[in-house]
Enzyme design. Structure first.
Site, PDB file in Angstrom:
ATOM      1  N   ALA A 163       0.827  -1.208   0.000  1.00 25.16           N
ATOM      2  CA  ALA A 163       0.000   0.000   0.000  1.00 25.16           C
ATOM      3  C   ALA A 163       0.865   1.263   0.000  1.00 25.16           C
ATOM      4  O   ALA A 163       1.779   1.394  -0.816  1.00 25.16           O
ATOM      5  CB  ALA A 163      -0.970  -0.049   1.181  1.00 25.16           C
ATOM      6  N   SER A 164       0.633   2.167   0.959  1.00 26.69           N
ATOM      7  CA  SER A 164       1.260   3.495   0.902  1.00 26.69           C
ATOM      8  C   SER A 164       2.745   3.516   1.243  1.00 26.69           C
ATOM      9  O   SER A 164       3.378   4.580   1.117  1.00 26.69           O
ATOM     10  CB  SER A 164       0.507   4.470   1.815  1.00 26.69           C
ATOM     11  OG  SER A 164      -0.736   4.799   1.247  1.00 26.69           O
ATOM     12  N   ILE A 165       3.316   2.411   1.661  1.00 28.23           N
ATOM     13  CA  ILE A 165       4.782   2.368   1.770  1.00 28.23           C
ATOM     14  C   ILE A 165       5.391   2.583   0.385  1.00 28.23           C
ATOM     15  O   ILE A 165       6.551   2.985   0.253  1.00 28.23           O
ATOM     16  CB  ILE A 165       5.248   1.036   2.397  1.00 28.23           C
ATOM     17  CG1 ILE A 165       4.695   0.900   3.815  1.00 28.23           C
ATOM     18  CG2 ILE A 165       6.768   0.943   2.448  1.00 28.23           C
ATOM     19  CD1 ILE A 165       5.026  -0.426   4.487  1.00 28.23           C
ATOM     20  N   SER A 166       4.593   2.360  -0.646  1.00 27.34           N
ATOM     21  CA  SER A 166       5.033   2.649  -2.013  1.00 27.34           C
ATOM     22  C   SER A 166       5.453   4.109  -2.168  1.00 27.34           C
ATOM     23  O   SER A 166       6.329   4.431  -2.984  1.00 27.34           O
ATOM     24  CB  SER A 166       3.904   2.342  -3.002  1.00 27.34           C
ATOM     25  OG  SER A 166       3.474   1.002  -2.898  1.00 27.34           O
TER      26      SER A 166
END
EC number: 3.4.-.-
Length: 547
Positions: A163-166
């Protein structure tokens, strides 16, 4: 009877026949006795075979108790065989060597118990954790199932949505381009992406820059399209925070005379009335937004811009924080134009440099080994598979797959670059970091007017949330400096947390970076808050490390 005897005889005299009958016949002939006929051979072989079978069976029954002195594995599934229970945490290239684990046995046991509690509390099918200490992976383990239908257990190699670790991964691409002089963070984005129209706010022409996009200060919307609902919620939060601040200051000052008590009471009444009157209507959460479940395939980042490029800005750029995954879709387009490569090609080069070989963009068609399935609870509180989604519109902001092992490598590379400047004077042989120390310091410096939703003590920096070191009272709570990013996607939750060692010039002798604890957790269930769990685990390992 004749046929049965013939079959037994043929089996006894065949090259792969019973060893006992062949051995007896050889002994008989060596003793000089008359040769045995086929009937004798068959009968003798059958009799000896039966006798041997009975003896072996009895021996096995007698030996059975001696094979179970060990206690059963409490983590093993009741339906699983003992050897399969061990497969939940097999030794592998991503699993640490036993000597490292033994040094942190207490921390591992405590952290495993904590993860079991979290997993049971939220009803998550599976969860995977990885921990590294001073650059060495000391623990990685999977709990539960990566695939419930086929009873595939989670393991360190399990691949899930991060997810937002991207966003933190995309930041590395932007930082490399900035270091190379190919990207200016402070000029309008139209310099790189003219397809994104110039913007106005309340009739005034405004500029959206790369720096503002990175820290969610651009004013570009997130999944909620209703600007009125967003503004009402922001106003309500600001008023509530102001009320809490006033109450804290009054308590700190300790005023207790009659006049001040009356003033305090009157202020509280007024604030409560304001809060009631300004409380916004129910706003949909991210998982109720239709755009989160897009199935359309976008060929590139430029094409993805059509989802939001013509929408008005919700705030004046730089004035307020509004978390926006679409802002990172625009950043992906900037990476493409500044680098001259397709966004995914440029990211794969970075993943190769960082040795993150299992980190890839999520696509439905490719066969990706160890990929988990993703789950959610329906209205009847039953576990179901999540609907199919295509994340090609937001690869930069939430579309990558990875493992806890790859995320640990990424965290250590960032921590090394952050600390290597401190060690240069004491160790000139150190290799440079993937990013320069000044770049890492910039990335991990909190930005004004930002928020860190997963820890109210922190601020958002550049694609990382950062909590600074703080201690208000002596012999009381001491807030550690750390950087982290969480993630929430359809059927998935994640966190990557970096807890640097507190270093000074006197303590760096005979040490090499990275120095600190990295924790990564991924889960195949949405809406699971993992940051506080990761911080607790990091502090447990830091305690064992100090001891």
């Amino acid at each position: 009877m004749y046929r049965l005897l013939s079959a037994v005889t043929a089996r006894a005299t065949a090259p792969g026949g019973l060893a006992s009958s062949c051995g007896r016949r050889g002994v008989h002939q060596r003793a000089g006795l008359p040769p045995l006929g086929h009937g004798w051979v068959g009968g003798l072989g059958l009799g000896l075979g039966l006798a041997l079978g009975v003896k072996l069976a009895g021996g096995l029954r007698g030996a059975a108790p001696a094979q179970s002195p060990a206690a059963p594995d409490p983590e093993a599934s009741p339906l699983a065989e003992p050897p399969q229970a061990q497969s939940l945490a097999p030794w592998s290239p991503q699993t640490p060597a036993p000597p490292h684990s033994r040094c942190f046995a207490r921390a591992i046991e405590s952290s495993r118990d904590l993860l079991h509690r979290i997993k049971d509390e939220v009803g998550a099918p599976g969860i995977v954790v990885g921990v590294s200490v001073d650059g060495k992976e000391v623990w990685s383990e999977g709990l539960g199932y990566a695939d419930v239908e086929n009873r595939v257990p989670c393991k360190p190699e399990t691949v899930m949505r991060i997810a937002s670790i991207s966003k933190s991964l995309t930041m590395v691409a932007l930082a490399k381009l900035w270091e190379a002089g190919k990207l200016d963070l402070d000029i309008p984005v139209q310099h790189y992406v003219p397809e994104f129209p110039e913007k106005e706010y309340e009739g005034e022409k405004v500029s959206v820059t790369t720096r503002l996009l990175i820290s969610h200060l651009s004013g570009i919307r997130h999944y909620e399209k209703d600007i009125k609902k967003v503004k009402e919620e922001k106003a309500y939060k600001a008023l509530k925070m102001m009320k809490e601040t006033v109450a804290f200051e009054q308590e700190k000052e300790g005023k207790s005379n009659e006049k001040n008590d009356f003033t305090k009471f009157k202020t509280e009444q007024e604030n409560e009335a304001k809060c009631r009157n300004s409380k916004p209507g129910k706003k949909k959460n991210d998982f109720e937004q239709g755009e989160l479940y897009l199935r359309e395939k976008f060929e590139n980042s430029i094409e993805s811009l059509r989802l939001f490029k013509n929408d008005p800005l919700f705030f004046k750029p730089g004035s307020q924080f509004l978390y926006s995954t679409f802002g990172y879709t625009l950043l992906a387009a900037i990476v493409e134009r500044a680098s001259g490569y397709k966004y995914l090609d440029y990211m794969q080069k970075i993943f190769q440099d960082l040795d993150m070989l299992t980190t890839v963009q999520e696509e439905n068609e490719p066969v990706i080994y160890n990929r988990a399935r993703f789950y959610v609870y329906n209205k009847k509180k039953r576990l179901v598979n999540t609907p199919y989604v295509d994340n090609s519109y937001k690869w930069a902001g939430g579309g990558f797959l990875s493992t806890v092992g790859d995320l640990l490598k990424f965290g250590n590379a960032m921590l090394y670059g952050y600390q290597v400047g401190l060690f240069k004077n004491s160790n000139e042989n150190l290799l440079p970091g993937y990013l320069k120390p000044e770049t890492m310091v910039m990335m991990w410096t909190p930005v004004p007017n930002t928020e860190m939703s997963w820890d109210k003590e922190g601020k958002y920096a550049m694609a990382w949330g950062v909590v600074e070191k703080k201690q208000t009272y002596g012999s009381c709570r001491k807030q550690r400096h750390y950087a982290s990013h969480t993630g929430g996607a359809v059927g998935a939750s994640s966190v990557l947390l970096v807890l640097p060692e507190e270093l000074d010039t006197e303590t760096i002798n005979n040490k090499v970076p990275p120095r600190g604890i990295i924790v990564s957790i991924i889960c195949n269930m949405q809406s699971v808050g993992l940051n506080s769990t990761a911080l607790k685990i990091a502090l447990e390992f830091d305690k064992d490390r100090s001891d």
